[in-house]
Design a protein around this motif. Structure first.
Motif, mmCIF file in Angstrom:
data_model
loop_
_atom_site.group_PDB
_atom_site.id
_atom_site.type_symbol
_atom_site.label_atom_id
_atom_site.label_comp_id
_atom_site.label_asym_id
_atom_site.label_seq_id
_atom_site.Cartn_x
_atom_site.Cartn_y
_atom_site.Cartn_z
ATOM 1 N N THR A 1 0.824 -1.208 0.000
ATOM 2 C CA THR A 1 0.000 0.000 0.000
ATOM 3 C C THR A 1 0.863 1.266 0.000
ATOM 4 O O THR A 1 0.382 2.348 -0.246
ATOM 5 C CB THR A 1 -0.909 0.061 1.241
ATOM 6 O OG1 THR A 1 -0.061 0.113 2.397
ATOM 7 C CG2 THR A 1 -1.808 -1.146 1.334
ATOM 8 N N LYS A 2 2.133 1.115 0.303
ATOM 9 C CA LYS A 2 3.004 2.291 0.367
ATOM 10 C C LYS A 2 3.562 2.660 -0.996
ATOM 11 O O LYS A 2 4.370 3.555 -1.115
ATOM 12 C CB LYS A 2 4.150 2.014 1.342
ATOM 13 C CG LYS A 2 3.688 1.774 2.767
ATOM 14 C CD LYS A 2 4.028 2.963 3.663
ATOM 15 C CE LYS A 2 3.330 2.893 5.004
ATOM 16 N NZ LYS A 2 3.877 1.857 5.865
ATOM 17 N N LYS A 3 3.204 1.932 -2.029
ATOM 18 C CA LYS A 3 3.708 2.286 -3.359
ATOM 19 C C LYS A 3 2.981 3.525 -3.826
ATOM 20 O O LYS A 3 1.941 3.865 -3.426
ATOM 21 C CB LYS A 3 3.485 1.124 -4.333
ATOM 22 C CG LYS A 3 4.205 -0.118 -3.912
ATOM 23 C CD LYS A 3 5.703 0.086 -4.010
ATOM 24 C CE LYS A 3 6.419 -1.020 -3.312
ATOM 25 N NZ LYS A 3 6.927 -0.643 -2.000
ATOM 26 N N ASP A 4 3.420 4.156 -4.705
ATOM 27 C CA ASP A 4 3.093 5.535 -4.967
ATOM 28 C C ASP A 4 2.095 5.856 -6.029
ATOM 29 O O ASP A 4 1.571 5.023 -6.711
ATOM 30 C CB ASP A 4 4.390 6.082 -5.395
ATOM 31 C CG ASP A 4 4.194 7.334 -6.082
ATOM 32 O OD1 ASP A 4 4.876 7.581 -7.003
ATOM 33 O OD2 ASP A 4 3.338 8.057 -5.664
ATOM 34 N N THR A 5 1.876 7.097 -6.115
ATOM 35 C CA THR A 5 0.958 7.613 -7.105
ATOM 36 C C THR A 5 1.693 8.340 -8.221
ATOM 37 O O THR A 5 1.054 8.853 -9.111
ATOM 38 C CB THR A 5 0.065 8.616 -6.421
ATOM 39 O OG1 THR A 5 0.918 9.487 -5.733
ATOM 40 C CG2 THR A 5 -0.881 7.976 -5.467
ATOM 41 N N ILE A 6 3.009 8.465 -8.133
ATOM 42 C CA ILE A 6 3.677 9.200 -9.205
ATOM 43 C C ILE A 6 4.351 8.244 -10.146
ATOM 44 O O ILE A 6 5.101 7.456 -9.622
ATOM 45 C CB ILE A 6 4.745 10.184 -8.742
ATOM 46 C CG1 ILE A 6 5.961 9.521 -8.191
ATOM 47 C CG2 ILE A 6 4.238 11.278 -7.947
ATOM 48 C CD1 ILE A 6 7.174 10.367 -8.238
ATOM 49 N N THR B 1 12.931 1.518 -1.582
ATOM 50 C CA THR B 1 13.533 2.854 -1.622
ATOM 51 C C THR B 1 12.859 3.719 -2.680
ATOM 52 O O THR B 1 12.498 4.868 -2.409
ATOM 53 C CB THR B 1 15.055 2.769 -1.841
ATOM 54 O OG1 THR B 1 15.625 2.097 -0.716
ATOM 55 C CG2 THR B 1 15.675 4.140 -1.955
ATOM 56 N N ILE B 2 12.663 3.177 -3.870
ATOM 57 C CA ILE B 2 11.981 3.967 -4.896
ATOM 58 C C ILE B 2 10.555 4.283 -4.432
ATOM 59 O O ILE B 2 10.064 5.394 -4.617
ATOM 60 C CB ILE B 2 12.010 3.251 -6.268
ATOM 61 C CG1 ILE B 2 13.454 3.255 -6.798
ATOM 62 C CG2 ILE B 2 11.071 3.938 -7.265
ATOM 63 C CD1 ILE B 2 13.652 2.559 -8.119
ATOM 64 N N GLY B 3 9.908 3.329 -3.792
ATOM 65 C CA GLY B 3 8.566 3.565 -3.268
ATOM 66 C C GLY B 3 8.535 4.706 -2.258
ATOM 67 O O GLY B 3 7.665 5.581 -2.299
ATOM 68 N N PRO C 1 9.848 7.313 -12.601
ATOM 69 C CA PRO C 1 8.872 8.099 -11.836
ATOM 70 C C PRO C 1 9.528 9.097 -10.877
ATOM 71 O O PRO C 1 8.942 10.118 -10.548
ATOM 72 C CB PRO C 1 8.091 7.036 -11.052
ATOM 73 C CG PRO C 1 8.259 5.791 -11.842
ATOM 74 C CD PRO C 1 9.629 5.877 -12.456
ATOM 75 N N ILE C 2 10.739 8.799 -10.435
ATOM 76 C CA ILE C 2 11.483 9.708 -9.558
ATOM 77 C C ILE C 2 12.349 10.641 -10.406
ATOM 78 O O ILE C 2 12.255 11.866 -10.295
ATOM 79 C CB ILE C 2 12.398 8.921 -8.590
ATOM 80 C CG1 ILE C 2 11.636 7.807 -7.875
ATOM 81 C CG2 ILE C 2 13.100 9.868 -7.620
ATOM 82 C CD1 ILE C 2 10.485 8.255 -7.032
ATOM 83 N N ALA C 3 13.199 10.059 -11.241
ATOM 84 C CA ALA C 3 14.181 10.853 -11.997
ATOM 85 C C ALA C 3 13.515 11.729 -13.056
ATOM 86 O O ALA C 3 14.105 12.711 -13.503
ATOM 87 C CB ALA C 3 15.219 9.934 -12.635
ATOM 88 N N GLY C 4 12.287 11.394 -13.453
ATOM 89 C CA GLY C 4 11.561 12.219 -14.418
ATOM 90 C C GLY C 4 10.825 13.372 -13.761
ATOM 91 O O GLY C 4 10.202 14.188 -14.436
ATOM 92 N N ARG C 5 10.874 13.427 -12.442
ATOM 93 C CA ARG C 5 10.196 14.507 -11.728
ATOM 94 C C ARG C 5 11.140 15.332 -10.866
ATOM 95 O O ARG C 5 10.899 16.512 -10.625
ATOM 96 C CB ARG C 5 9.068 13.933 -10.867
ATOM 97 C CG ARG C 5 8.280 15.016 -10.174
ATOM 98 C CD ARG C 5 6.970 14.541 -9.613
ATOM 99 N NE ARG C 5 6.062 14.093 -10.648
ATOM 100 C CZ ARG C 5 4.820 13.683 -10.415
ATOM 101 N NH1 ARG C 5 4.370 13.659 -9.178
ATOM 102 N NH2 ARG C 5 4.047 13.289 -11.397
#
Ligand SMILES: *[C@@H]1O[C@H](CO)[C@@H](O)[C@H](O)[C@H]1NC(C)=O
Ligand SMILES: *[C@@H]1O[C@H](CO)[C@@H](O)[C@H](O)[C@H]1NC(C)=O
Ligand SMILES: *[C@@H]1O[C@H](CO)[C@@H](O)[C@H](O)[C@H]1NC(C)=O
Ligand SMILES: *[C@@H]1O[C@H](CO)[C@@H](O)[C@H](O)[C@H]1NC(C)=O
Ligand SMILES: *[C@@H]1O[C@H](CO)[C@@H](O)[C@H](O)[C@H]1NC(C)=O
Length: 497
Positions: A153-158, A169-171, A222-226
């Motif tokens: 459930t801790k995975k993201d919306t981005i 970690t990415i989550g 999702p991280i590096a693109g934002r």
């Protein structure tokens, strides 16, 4: 002489051993952007890099300050590039003349691309508080990477992280995306050179290496693109396999930091022009600009911080991943003799603390660590960091979390965290990868915190001109494992001690 036997057994072997690299599926539209990565490219500019499964004659990005009015367009100077053994092509566009500290929306030109957004970098000297994360030694997840139990459930919306894949970690970085403004990642991405640890890959190392890179940078998008994602090299970027002295067997395209150079070479900055009122600082900053060699060594400024990314792998005496180096990885050199060291001296000497009070140096291999220290790195870099009053050294390579008190030449600074002259050092190498975590061994003098049990990364908060806070964040829970505060008076504008 006995060639008959293999011929007879070959069909049987083929049936038994299902050797295949785990490549991601190709999109129908091969111009679809993948592996997006942003970087702080200049005082008012951001680079956007991405990969495609076909060559692009022209690559463009539309952008603007409203998601439904992307009224600016910027296109690449050159065409996309690739290298032997790669399935993908790298593309880069620079967005210039951005207003600082504003949300911009962008869409890479392609029929099936989506709109994403980023915060434009803060102007050097802006005194707004901000945080950035240090994430080091981060590998792919899934079949060829690390897996760990996690709370789905801790995975993201981005945008979306496949919930079946538990990259804690990415989550966490996704979950907390509004809490930090950029990421530094000094070395060890993907762990493609560990392809041989997965049995499926055993007869197809060349493809497995590329498949891991494709999967990893797609997972990171999702991280590096934002968030600007600032990279420098580690030993795992060097060649197709880490087993010492076998790099001669690596195929073309999988030696000498090739993927790293292609992926980040055009997206990382050189260094920023000085905005100091001091003329010799401006001259030194220009020298540093000439000597910078992105993505191997370079610097950038962000609000109250001047950040230098160094290369602990090649390009100094007895560099471990250099030609003839102890790691047997046979990389580099990427500059002329002493170029990196001369860059570092000129760059640090140019820093005006009235503009950027905080100076941070980040590299891959540590010299203050519980575990194997990099002696040649200490020899090459430590005195320079001390001389120019660097506030914080950020390293990884050892797969755990460690914080040292300010220390120089093996001696803890008597001032502790209250205005020390020596740099404070951290090791933030617990982001997670196929090699797993390493327990903390004998604790050297000055080690104030250590944890070898949890996947984690570090958050650096620049509170104001005199106060910095560092937290180690447990990736699975978000729990703060350690918190420290450093006070610096920053009384002198140009430090030389
Ligand atoms: C466009 O993207 C969607 C969603 O990712 C995908 O299902 C579809 O196949 C893509 N279309 C093409 C032409 O690539
Ligand atoms: C930069 O942006 C400003 C304000 O939006 C604009 O007036 C100026 O023409 C732009 N300059 C360039 C070179 O695009
Ligand atoms: C993710 O975690 C769940 C349960 O926590 C587990 O069943 C699943 O196998 C994991 N997936 C991977 C790719 O490790
Ligand atoms: C100007 O900068 C140089 C080098 O960075 C420094 O040594 C010098 O002290 C500075 N001068 C003043 C007046 O601050
Ligand atoms: C690695 O690449 C650099 C830059 O292209 C080159 O100068 C160097 O000679 C290469 N090293 C090896 C071992 O091929």
């Amino acid at each position: 002489m006995k060639f008959l036997t293999p011929f007879k057994t070959a069909p049987l072997m083929a049936a038994v051993i299902i050797a295949k690299a785990h490549y991601p599926a190709l999109p129908t539209d091969l111009t679809t952007p993948f592996q997006q990565r942003l970087a702080i490219y200049g005082p008012n500019s951001v680079s956007i890099g991405w990969n495609t499964y076909t060559h692009l004659d022209e690559s463009c990005v539309r952008f603007g300050t409203s998601s439904d009015n992307l009224d600016h367009v910027s296109c690449a100077v050159g065409e996309s590039t690739t290298y032997p053994s790669s399935r993908t092509y790298e593309n880069v566009v620079i967005l210039k003349n951005l207003t600082a500290g504003v949300t911009y929306y962008y869409k890479i030109d392609s029929t099936n691309s989506t709109v994403d957004h980023f915060l434009s970098p803060r102007t050097p000297g802006d005194k707004t508080p901000f945080s950035f994360n240090a994430v080091i030694d981060l590998g792919v997840y899934g079949e060829d990477g690390f897996t760990i139990k996690g709370d789905k459930t801790k995975k993201d919306t981005i945008p979306t992280i496949n919930p079946a894949l538990n990259h804690t970690t990415i989550g966490r970085l996704a979950n907390t995306v509004d809490d930090y403004e950029f990421i530094i990642h000094p070395g060890d991405f993907a762990y493609a050179d560990d392809w041989f640890l997965s049995l499926d890959n055993i007869f197809d190392g060349e493809n497995a290496y590329q498949a891991i890179l494709e999967n990893f940078y797609t997972q990171l998008a999702p991280i590096a693109g934002r968030k600007p994602y600032m990279a420098s090299p580690g030993n795992h970027e060097a060649a197709c396999q880490e087993i010492p002295h076998t790099t001669g067997l690596c195929p073309d395209g999988q030696k000498n930091f090739t993927d790293f150079m292609h992926r980040f070479g055009q997206t990382m900055p050189t260094s920023f022009p000085s905005v100091s009122t001091n003329n010799s600082a401006k001259i030194l900053a220009n020298q540093a600009r000439q000597l910078a060699q992105p993505p191997f060594w370079y610097s950038f400024e962000y609000g109250m911080a001047h950040v230098v990314m160094i290369n602990t792998e090649t390009d100094f005496d007895a560099a471990p991943s250099g030609q003839g180096g102890s790691a047997g990885l046979d990389g580099g050199p990427f500059g002329t003799q002493n170029q990196q060291i001369d860059f570092l001296k000129a760059d640090l000497a140019s820093v005006d603390r009235a503009v950027t009070p905080w100076v941070i140096v980040a590299g891959h291999r540590p010299w203050y660590t519980a575990g194997t220290a990099c002696g040649p790195c200490q020899e090459a870099f430590e005195d320079i960091l001390y001389t120019y009053g660097v506030d914080l050294g950020v390293f990884g390579h050892v797969h755990n979390s460690q914080r040292f008190l300010p220390v120089y030449d093996g001696t803890v600074d008597p001032a502790g965290l209250q205005d020390p002259k020596a740099p404070m050092y951290i090791v933030a190498g617990a982001a997670g990868n196929i090699e797993g975590l390493v327990s903390v061994g004998t604790k050297p003098e000055g080690l104030a915190f250590s944890n070898g049990d949890d996947y984690a990364y570090a958050t650096v908060k620049i509170v104001d001109e005199n106060n910095m806070e560092i937290e180690f964040v447990q990736s699975t829970t978000g729990e703060i494992l350690d918190k420290s505060a450093l006070f610096k008076s920053h009384a002198e504008r140009f430090i030389r001690q």
